[in-house]
Design a protein around this motif. Sequence first.
Motif, PDB file in Angstrom:
ATOM      1  N   LYS A 103      -4.370   3.327  15.692  1.00 57.93           N
ATOM      2  CA  LYS A 103      -5.494   4.252  15.588  1.00 57.93           C
ATOM      3  C   LYS A 103      -5.389   4.998  14.257  1.00 57.93           C
ATOM      4  N   ILE A 104      -6.492   4.979  13.512  1.00 60.48           N
ATOM      5  CA  ILE A 104      -6.525   5.643  12.202  1.00 60.48           C
ATOM      6  C   ILE A 104      -7.766   6.519  12.136  1.00 60.48           C
ATOM      7  N   LEU A 105      -7.615   7.709  11.598  1.00 61.14           N
ATOM      8  CA  LEU A 105      -8.757   8.613  11.466  1.00 61.14           C
ATOM      9  C   LEU A 105      -9.856   7.976  10.616  1.00 61.14           C
ATOM     10  N   ALA A 106     -11.073   7.997  11.135  1.00 63.13           N
ATOM     11  CA  ALA A 106     -12.204   7.427  10.409  1.00 63.13           C
ATOM     12  C   ALA A 106     -12.381   8.105   9.055  1.00 63.13           C
ATOM     13  N   ASP A 107     -12.093   9.410   8.990  1.00 66.78           N
ATOM     14  CA  ASP A 107     -12.253  10.153   7.732  1.00 66.78           C
ATOM     15  C   ASP A 107     -11.333   9.599   6.632  1.00 66.78           C
ATOM     16  N   LYS A 118     -19.643   5.043   2.316  1.00 64.21           N
ATOM     17  CA  LYS A 118     -19.952   6.230   3.112  1.00 64.21           C
ATOM     18  C   LYS A 118     -19.799   5.925   4.594  1.00 64.21           C
ATOM     19  N   MET A 119     -19.316   6.902   5.352  1.00 62.69           N
ATOM     20  CA  MET A 119     -19.114   6.701   6.785  1.00 62.69           C
ATOM     21  C   MET A 119     -20.444   6.437   7.486  1.00 62.69           C
ATOM     22  N   PRO A 120     -20.534   5.350   8.253  1.00 64.33           N
ATOM     23  CA  PRO A 120     -21.779   5.058   8.975  1.00 64.33           C
ATOM     24  C   PRO A 120     -22.123   6.182   9.946  1.00 64.33           C
ATOM     25  N   PRO A 121     -23.406   6.395  10.206  1.00 60.96           N
ATOM     26  CA  PRO A 121     -23.828   7.503  11.080  1.00 60.96           C
ATOM     27  C   PRO A 121     -23.331   7.383  12.516  1.00 60.96           C
ATOM     28  N   PHE A 122     -23.031   6.152  12.974  1.00 63.43           N
ATOM     29  CA  PHE A 122     -22.589   5.989  14.364  1.00 63.43           C
ATOM     30  C   PHE A 122     -21.092   6.275  14.537  1.00 63.43           C
ATOM     31  N   ILE A 123     -20.390   6.547  13.422  1.00 62.69           N
ATOM     32  CA  ILE A 123     -18.978   6.924  13.504  1.00 62.69           C
ATOM     33  C   ILE A 123     -18.863   8.414  13.200  1.00 62.69           C
ATOM     34  N   LYS A 124     -18.257   9.150  14.088  1.00 62.26           N
ATOM     35  CA  LYS A 124     -18.184  10.600  13.970  1.00 62.26           C
ATOM     36  C   LYS A 124     -16.955  11.041  13.171  1.00 62.26           C
ATOM     37  N   SER A 125     -17.144  12.043  12.337  1.00 62.87           N
ATOM     38  CA  SER A 125     -16.025  12.637  11.611  1.00 62.87           C
ATOM     39  C   SER A 125     -15.029  13.207  12.619  1.00 62.87           C
ATOM     40  N   GLY A 126     -13.733  12.965  12.383  1.00 68.08           N
ATOM     41  CA  GLY A 126     -12.695  13.436  13.304  1.00 68.08           C
ATOM     42  C   GLY A 126     -12.359  12.434  14.387  1.00 68.08           C
ATOM     43  N   SER A 127     -13.142  11.341  14.482  1.00 69.75           N
ATOM     44  CA  SER A 127     -12.855  10.318  15.489  1.00 69.75           C
ATOM     45  C   SER A 127     -11.874   9.298  14.918  1.00 69.75           C
ATOM     46  N   TYR A 128     -11.377   8.441  15.795  1.00 76.73           N
ATOM     47  CA  TYR A 128     -10.443   7.395  15.380  1.00 76.73           C
ATOM     48  C   TYR A 128     -11.113   6.027  15.412  1.00 76.73           C
ATOM     49  N   LEU A 129     -10.626   5.155  14.550  1.00 71.71           N
ATOM     50  CA  LEU A 129     -10.971   3.743  14.623  1.00 71.71           C
ATOM     51  C   LEU A 129      -9.752   3.007  15.147  1.00 71.71           C
ATOM     52  N   VAL A 130      -9.988   2.043  16.018  1.00 64.18           N
ATOM     53  CA  VAL A 130      -8.905   1.345  16.718  1.00 64.18           C
ATOM     54  C   VAL A 130      -8.846  -0.109  16.246  1.00 64.18           C
ATOM     55  N   PHE A 131      -7.640  -0.557  15.913  1.00 66.65           N
ATOM     56  CA  PHE A 131      -7.409  -1.923  15.465  1.00 66.65           C
ATOM     57  C   PHE A 131      -6.438  -2.596  16.434  1.00 66.65           C
ATOM     58  N   VAL A 132      -6.914  -3.604  17.149  1.00 67.66           N
ATOM     59  CA  VAL A 132      -6.057  -4.366  18.059  1.00 67.66           C
ATOM     60  C   VAL A 132      -5.703  -5.667  17.354  1.00 67.66           C
ATOM     61  N   VAL A 133      -4.408  -5.890  17.119  1.00 71.26           N
ATOM     62  CA  VAL A 133      -3.944  -6.952  16.222  1.00 71.26           C
ATOM     63  C   VAL A 133      -3.005  -7.924  16.927  1.00 71.26           C
ATOM     64  N   LYS A 134      -3.196  -9.212  16.647  1.00 71.74           N
ATOM     65  CA  LYS A 134      -2.252 -10.246  17.051  1.00 71.74           C
ATOM     66  C   LYS A 134      -1.886 -11.041  15.804  1.00 71.74           C
ATOM     67  N   VAL A 135      -0.617 -11.011  15.407  1.00 76.19           N
ATOM     68  CA  VAL A 135      -0.181 -11.696  14.193  1.00 76.19           C
ATOM     69  C   VAL A 135       0.033 -13.175  14.502  1.00 76.19           C
ATOM     70  N   VAL A 136      -0.823 -14.013  13.915  1.00 74.60           N
ATOM     71  CA  VAL A 136      -0.763 -15.452  14.169  1.00 74.60           C
ATOM     72  C   VAL A 136       0.271 -16.130  13.279  1.00 74.60           C
ATOM     73  N   ASP A 137       0.312 -15.736  12.000  1.00 71.86           N
ATOM     74  CA  ASP A 137       1.234 -16.388  11.077  1.00 71.86           C
ATOM     75  C   ASP A 137       1.563 -15.458   9.915  1.00 71.86           C
ATOM     76  N   VAL A 138       2.753 -15.651   9.352  1.00 66.74           N
ATOM     77  CA  VAL A 138       3.204 -14.883   8.184  1.00 66.74           C
ATOM     78  C   VAL A 138       3.918 -15.846   7.246  1.00 66.74           C
ATOM     79  N   LYS A 139       3.549 -15.798   5.956  1.00 67.49           N
ATOM     80  CA  LYS A 139       4.220 -16.644   4.965  1.00 67.49           C
ATOM     81  C   LYS A 139       4.471 -15.827   3.701  1.00 67.49           C
ATOM     82  N   THR A 140       5.627 -16.029   3.108  1.00 69.89           N
ATOM     83  CA  THR A 140       5.917 -15.374   1.832  1.00 69.89           C
ATOM     84  C   THR A 140       5.153 -16.092   0.724  1.00 69.89           C
TER      85      THR A 140
END
Length: 296
Positions: A103-107, A118-140
């Motif tokens: 969770k990261i602050l939208a601001d 610019k922050m879209p109108p449907f996202i409120k200042s002070g709210s969080y954005l949520v990132f759900v992640v599954k790491v499929v692969d990693v390569k150097t």
Amino acid sequence: MKVKFAVVALALSAILFACNKDGYKKSDSGLLYKIYNENSGEKIKEGDFVKVNLIYKTDSDSVLLNTYKMGRPYEFIVQKSMFKGDMMDAFKMLTKGDSASFKILADSIFSPKFGMQKMPPFIKSGSYLVFVVKVVDVKTKVAMEAEATKAVDKFVADSKLAFNKTNSGLRYLVTVPAPAGTPVKLGDTVKVHYTGKLLDGTKFDSSVDRKQPFELPVQKGMVIDGWVEALQLLKKGESATFIIPAKLAYGEMGNGPIPPNSPLVFDLQVLDVKPAKATASAPAAAQAPATAPASK
């Protein structure tokens, strides 16, 4: 007794601060995170190529991006963090096979300080954005380059054609020679027909299909480095097939339909050559097509 109580209260408040009501913990960088599945192995580092499935949504569960529905994971190179606790910090907490949410602050994400939109109108200042992640692969970077070289070697072997190889790793095969043609030199302006493909045969651009030759100056910065080298190996009237290493094309970032670290195959035909002296006073060069020939 009061001292003991104060110490216990302080410890309890620290625990509550580090782990909020929905189970998220707080990292040293201030990032809120929740690990669902954690594997052993080396953590992701800056410069690594990663492939992830990602659901990106508001804290009210409005989904903004879902790679599962798109049918392909998101691929990118892990960059230096733009601010403490951003998604680059998040990925560096994970390894291949891990799944987590952040969770990261939208601001912070839409801060003008980082040149963000610019922050879209449907996202409120002070709210969080949520990132759900599954790491499929990693390569150097080293592993990616080795993999690309191996793929080119296989392509050449499977073709059973006698490709030449330059010191840069560029492969080429002249298919229509023109011994008496004008050689292409650095600074010349050339008119060409081309078709660009990935190693698997996927076509991503073709002037032939558009029935419109492409005119360009042969100089660095105007087209990809691989084209600058390739064209100087040809003469007016000649055609050739080139295999351009990723480092001479779009490198680790890719470009549109071209995935990161992709060697490219180009069929090039030189239709005309205008020597540099004849074009020295000419106006600025024509724009390159939107995909392959454009400079990095």
